[in-house]
Design an enzyme around this catalytic site. Structure first.
Site, PDB file in Angstrom:
ATOM      1  N   ASP A 123       0.819  -1.209   0.000  1.00 52.55           N
ATOM      2  CA  ASP A 123       0.000   0.000   0.000  1.00 52.55           C
ATOM      3  C   ASP A 123       0.859   1.267   0.000  1.00 52.55           C
ATOM      4  OD1 ASP A 123      -2.336   1.436   2.437  1.00 52.55           O
ATOM      5  OD2 ASP A 123      -1.911   1.895   0.327  1.00 52.55           O
TER       6      ASP A 123
ATOM      7  N   ASP B 255      -1.624   5.669  -4.972  1.00 52.64           N
ATOM      8  CA  ASP B 255      -2.021   4.783  -3.883  1.00 52.64           C
ATOM      9  C   ASP B 255      -2.385   3.390  -4.399  1.00 52.64           C
ATOM     10  OD1 ASP B 255      -4.510   4.871  -1.177  1.00 52.64           O
ATOM     11  OD2 ASP B 255      -2.872   3.500  -1.663  1.00 52.64           O
TER      12      ASP B 255
HETATM   13  O1  LIG Z   1      -6.477   5.555   4.147  1.00 52.22           O
HETATM   14  C1  LIG Z   1      -6.032   5.880   3.067  1.00 52.22           C
HETATM   15  C2  LIG Z   1      -5.880   4.837   1.974  1.00 52.22           C
HETATM   16  C3  LIG Z   1      -6.961   3.778   2.096  1.00 52.22           C
HETATM   17  C4  LIG Z   1      -6.736   2.663   1.092  1.00 52.22           C
HETATM   18  C5  LIG Z   1      -5.357   2.110   1.205  1.00 52.22           C
HETATM   19  N1  LIG Z   1      -4.350   3.152   1.068  1.00 52.22           N
HETATM   20  C6  LIG Z   1      -4.491   4.209   2.069  1.00 52.22           C
HETATM   21  N2  LIG Z   1      -5.622   7.133   2.806  1.00 52.22           N
HETATM   22  C7  LIG Z   1      -5.091   7.562   1.519  1.00 52.22           C
HETATM   23  C8  LIG Z   1      -6.007   8.620   0.935  1.00 52.22           C
HETATM   24  C9  LIG Z   1      -6.250   9.739   1.896  1.00 52.22           C
HETATM   25  C10 LIG Z   1      -6.744   9.234   3.225  1.00 52.22           C
HETATM   26  C11 LIG Z   1      -5.802   8.186   3.800  1.00 52.22           C
END
Ligand SMILES: O=C([C@@H]1CCCNC1)N1CCCCC1
Length: 322
Positions: free
Chosen positions: A33, A213
């Site tokens: 991730d 991401d």
């Molecule tokens: O929680 C996340 C993602 C969720 C899915 C997996 N990657 C991280 N963030 C990235 C986008 C902004 C908020 C924080």
């Protein structure tokens, strides 16, 4: 040492990609991730009922970092928490002998019911790591100095297995030039910005700032862009029950691109048909970033490219065509 690990779609829609990782003496399947910075795993600390269907890390109390805890919440409302161990982690032959392994004591339902995912391996900046009382390094930061080049490359594929390369660029995985831009890592993510987008053959100037991401399935951009895109898709509509734009599965989807560093990074229309809905339509791979404040260039954007994440004196991102 350098190394490469496969990235295997978890299902027929590429909801997420899983990579085999040896943690201690177990092999787990983790979701790499680039949007977070914790390496956390399902573990023997959890209730047995939460472990059904999962591979998990058998903790060794002698390896516990006493008094260390972690707790992470993701943008989709999922989350997990637990304790911290220092143990061997191996990814594609690259070994971190004393990596902070975040062993779960509790995980949210979204993770428990996804029996394919045994945890996450964060590849964003270590400044986002949630471990207390001392933040811990990501796997990439831990192994950085042993890599021939300070980089990892992401090769996610459409409905096929791809890979993550550590320490080297694999020329067999892309064609043409690599187009590099500086990364904005100030918020802890791999940030990029685009100066234009295109839908089919029509280009529009706009500033699109976002993060790469791999852990996000879809491509989330500003609402005006999303509306302009689906205006070109016959029969598309916003379906609040499904939580986004849907369209007839037979629709022809235009290509979409973002111009980054002066180069159009194209998402083939075919990739923007994400999956069928329960209501007989298909769910779009491009959706609104409402409420997030920036764009998220997730797997729908990434799976047509070879994307180099280089942590040099100036962090850079390199895009190449698969
Ligand atoms: O929680 C996340 C993602 C969720 C899915 C997996 N990657 C991280 N963030 C990235 C986008 C902004 C908020 C924080």
């Amino acid at each position: 040492t350098n190394g490469s690990a496969p990235a295997v779609p978890s299902d027929q829609y590429d909801s997420l990609y899983l990579s085999p990782v040896t943690v201690g003496s177990s092999t787990l399947h983790l979701d790499f991730d680039t949007g977070s910075s914790d390496l956390w795993v399902f573990s023997s600390l959890q209730a047995q009922s939460s472990l059904v269907g999962h591979d998990y890390y058998m903790v060794d109390p002698a390896k516990e970092k006493q008094g260390y805890t972690w707790k992470i919440s993701y943008g989709d409302g999922s989350g997990a928490s637990g304790k911290v161990y220092a143990d061997k982690v191996v990814v594609g032959g690259v070994t971190a002998t004393a990596q902070a392994v975040e062993a779960a004591t509790a995980v949210s339902a979204q993770f428990t019911q996804d029996v394919d995912t045994d945890g996450l391996l964060g590849l964003a900046m270590s400044t986002l790591n949630t471990v207390k009382p001392q933040q811990q390094k990501t796997f990439f930061d831990t192994v950085l100095k042993q890599l021939a080049q300070p980089l990892f490359a992401v090769d996610l594929k459409y409905h096929a297995a791809g890979s993550y390369d550590f320490g080297f660029i694999d020329k067999s995985k892309y064609t043409g030039a690599i187009n590099y831009v500086n990364a904005d890592t100030s918020k802890g993510w791999w940030g990029v910005s685009a100066t234009a987008y295109s839908i089919g053959n029509a280009s529009t100037s706009a500033t699109v700032s976002g993060i790469l991401d791999t852990g996000t399935t879809l491509l989330y951009v500003d609402t005006p862009i999303v509306k302009a895109y689906y205006a070109k898709v016959k029969g598309s509509k916003m379906d609040n029950t499904q939580g986004g734009y849907v369209f007839p599965c037979s629709a022809t989807l235009p290509d979409f691109s973002l111009t980054i560093g002066g180069v159009k990074q194209i998402v083939p229309g075919k990739h923007i048909n994400y999956s069928p809905t329960s209501a007989g339509n298909c769910f779009g791979g491009i959706q609104t970033n409402d409420g997030i404040g920036f764009s998220i260039l997730g797997d729908i954007f990434l799976k047509s490219k070879y994307v180099i994440h280089e942590m040099g004196s100036t962090p850079r991102i390199g895009f190449a065509q698969q």
